[in-house]
Design an enzyme around this catalytic site. Structure first.
Site, PDB file in Angstrom:
ATOM      1  N   LYS A 170      66.492  51.503  -1.536  1.00 29.90           N
ATOM      2  CA  LYS A 170      67.566  52.444  -1.891  1.00 29.90           C
ATOM      3  C   LYS A 170      68.251  51.989  -3.175  1.00 29.90           C
ATOM      4  O   LYS A 170      68.484  50.788  -3.365  1.00 29.90           O
ATOM      5  CB  LYS A 170      68.579  52.498  -0.752  1.00 29.90           C
ATOM      6  CG  LYS A 170      69.713  53.502  -0.959  1.00 29.90           C
ATOM      7  CD  LYS A 170      70.641  53.544   0.248  1.00 29.90           C
ATOM      8  CE  LYS A 170      71.686  54.648   0.099  1.00 29.90           C
ATOM      9  NZ  LYS A 170      72.552  54.785   1.283  1.00 29.90           N
ATOM     10  N   SER A 178      72.781  59.441   3.473  1.00 31.30           N
ATOM     11  CA  SER A 178      72.620  59.383   2.038  1.00 31.30           C
ATOM     12  C   SER A 178      71.328  58.708   1.583  1.00 31.30           C
ATOM     13  O   SER A 178      70.926  58.883   0.442  1.00 31.30           O
ATOM     14  CB  SER A 178      73.806  58.629   1.428  1.00 31.30           C
ATOM     15  OG  SER A 178      73.793  57.273   1.845  1.00 31.30           O
ATOM     16  N   SER A 234      73.814  56.960   7.291  1.00 33.16           N
ATOM     17  CA  SER A 234      72.912  57.155   6.151  1.00 33.16           C
ATOM     18  C   SER A 234      71.497  56.634   6.318  1.00 33.16           C
ATOM     19  O   SER A 234      70.640  56.937   5.496  1.00 33.16           O
ATOM     20  CB  SER A 234      73.508  56.530   4.896  1.00 33.16           C
ATOM     21  OG  SER A 234      74.479  57.403   4.385  1.00 33.16           O
TER      22      SER A 234
END
Ligand code: GLN
Length: 472
Positions: free
Chosen positions: A72, A147, A171
């Site tokens: 990420k 997210s 997330s």
């Protein structure tokens, strides 16, 4: 393919690390879902080459050696860009490496690149990325969740064998559910956050995505543990409440997780699994978590308050976009005004308000008190059950744009995941079947099942998750 199988093929020379990495990189190049913000072909191939050389030298290689992964874009990989999907960090290159990445690198994992996300982790759909949304590989007209949507999409689209994400309020688990894969949010304090861009420091935790529970467990066991650079981490000591025979498994089903707003098709998929667990011998108990109704309000006060403090550093002086201006004040206004997106600004304003003198007691302090009550709900529940089960999300993956004009509708997607972060607990999302919403002949939309356990009892999540994989 499972990591264990790939490992076997590598050591038996049925495939090389270079071939594995190239296959992933080629898929990434051709993809249309925009899972990645940056790809580092050269360094990935160099890492893979080193693994192939070790195999050729008959060295013992780790099970993760040569396994392609993606990270990420809020987690620092030395020498790669790290933008948190924000314009303000568009040109930032990581000068050092996050502890969790160091641990993977030490095992020989191959880093393909950095995955898309909602800006600074604020969102549930990956549409809040300053660099354009990621699409769901199962149905590209829909969101992958957020997210950490890029990480989940990369694994689901087989562009990467596993991925790291970060979970402040859901997330990791939400995108895992929306993309039909497995995602773990570990116990607070079990994985170091050193080298991870902060959203809300009392909630943030790094965790893995993969296509099976076994793989997620393997990654978690690699990245966890105490780190001198993150004072919230502890020496990991498992607190296992269930192991082995399913007849000893006590599953709590909270009334509050099957309430208004839950898509009936999602409920049906989850109830089907509960039925199968019961048939296999697990003890199903209805439980109550009475303060659940306050979780979302408490979460959005604590999240915005901590975010407003954490994001003060993006002033264009030490970090972030610097826009030419005449005075210092204008410089601050322009740097932040142009560098940060709408949702980020909204949260900074809400959080600054909640922390301001005169409002602090009424908002932040009150939220912390209710947070304690939520934690106590769980403690009480775990006196009589080993694991708590419910849906990961009340809805199936929605269409791009569907919730973008209404922040509250977007926040509601997190209703079942945020209590876990507030209480610091570990939780796993595992696939629980699918719902038919697509034209006939196409795959259904995935439903995620949410398992919650006591602090440091990830083992019970893995055991239960594996049982669910088998009974499905
Ligand atoms: N969707 C939640 C939020 O917007 C969760 C974010 C996260 O876990 N990083 O805050």
């Amino acid at each position: 393919m499972a990591i264990r199988e790939i490992h076997e093929q590598l050591i038996n020379k049925e495939v090389s690390a270079i071939e594995l990495a190239s296959r992933c990189l080629d898929r990434i190049e051709q993809e249309e879902i925009h899972a990645f913000l940056s790809v580092d072909r050269r360094s990935a191939l160099a890492q893979a080459k080193a693994v192939d050389a070790a195999i050729a030298n008959k060295e013992n290689i780790s099970i993760l050696a040569g396994i392609p992964c993606s990270i990420k874009d809020a987690i620092l990989v030395e020498g790669m860009p790290c933008t948190a999907a924000s314009k303000t960090l568009e040109h930032y290159v990581a000068p050092y490496e996050a502890t969790c990445v160091q641990k993977l690198r030490a095992q020989g994992a191959v880093f393909l690149g950095k995955t898309n996300m909602d800006e600074f982790g604020m969102g549930a759909s990956t549409e809040n990325s300053a660099f354009g949304p990621t699409r769901n590989p199962i149905d590209p007209s829909r969101v992958p969740g957020g997210s950490s949507g890029g990480s989940a999409a990369a694994v689901a689209a087989q562009e990467s064998v596993f991925a790291l994400g970060e979970d402040t309020g859901g997330s990791i688990r939400l995108p895992a559910a929306f993309c039909g894969i497995v995602g773990l949010k570990p116990t607070y304090g079990s994985v170091s956050r050193s080298g991870v861009i902060s959203l809300a420091s009392s909630l943030d935790q790094v965790g893995p995505f993969a296509s099976s529970v076994e793989d997620v467990k393997l990654i978690f066991e690699t990245i966890r543990g105490r780190d001198a650079n993150d004072a919230t981490t502890v020496e990991y000591a498992p607190a296992v409440s269930f192991k082995g025979n399913i007849k000893n498994l006590r599953v709590g089903v909270p009334q509050e997780y099957f309430a208004e707003g839950l898509d009936p098709a999602v409920e049906k998929a989850v109830r089907d699994i509960i039925g199968k667990l019961e048939k296999a011998g697990a003890k199903i108990r209805e439980i109550r978590l009475p303060h659940t109704k306050y979780a979302l309000a408490v979460y959005y006060i604590i999240n915005t308050s901590e975010a407003s403090a954490n994001l003060a550093r993006y002033d264009g002086m030490r970090y972030g976009l610097r826009v030419p201006a005449k005075t210092l004040e204008q410089s601050y206004l322009k740097n932040r005004g142009e560098g940060l997106g709408t949702e980020v600004k909204r949260r900074i304003m809400l959080g600054t308000y909640a922390l301001s003198a005169g409002y602090y007691d009424a908002y932040y302090l009150k939220a912390q008190k209710v947070r304690r009550l939520l934690k106590q709900d769980f403690e009480k529940a775990f006196e009589s059950v080993d694991v708590i089960l419910g849906p990961t999300s009340p809805v199936v993956p929605f269409k791009l744009g569907e919730r973008m004009t209404d922040p509250l509708a977007m926040y509601l997607v997190d209703i079942y995941t945020v209590p876990v972060n507030l209480a610091g607990l570990p939780a796993l999302s595992v696939p629980a079947g699918s719902v038919d919403r697509l034209p006939a002949g196409q795959a259904g939309l995935p439903v995620g099942l949410h398992l919650i356990s006591k602090p440091f009892d990830e083992q019970t999540l893995f055991e239960t998750g594996t049982i669910i994989e088998q009974i499905r």
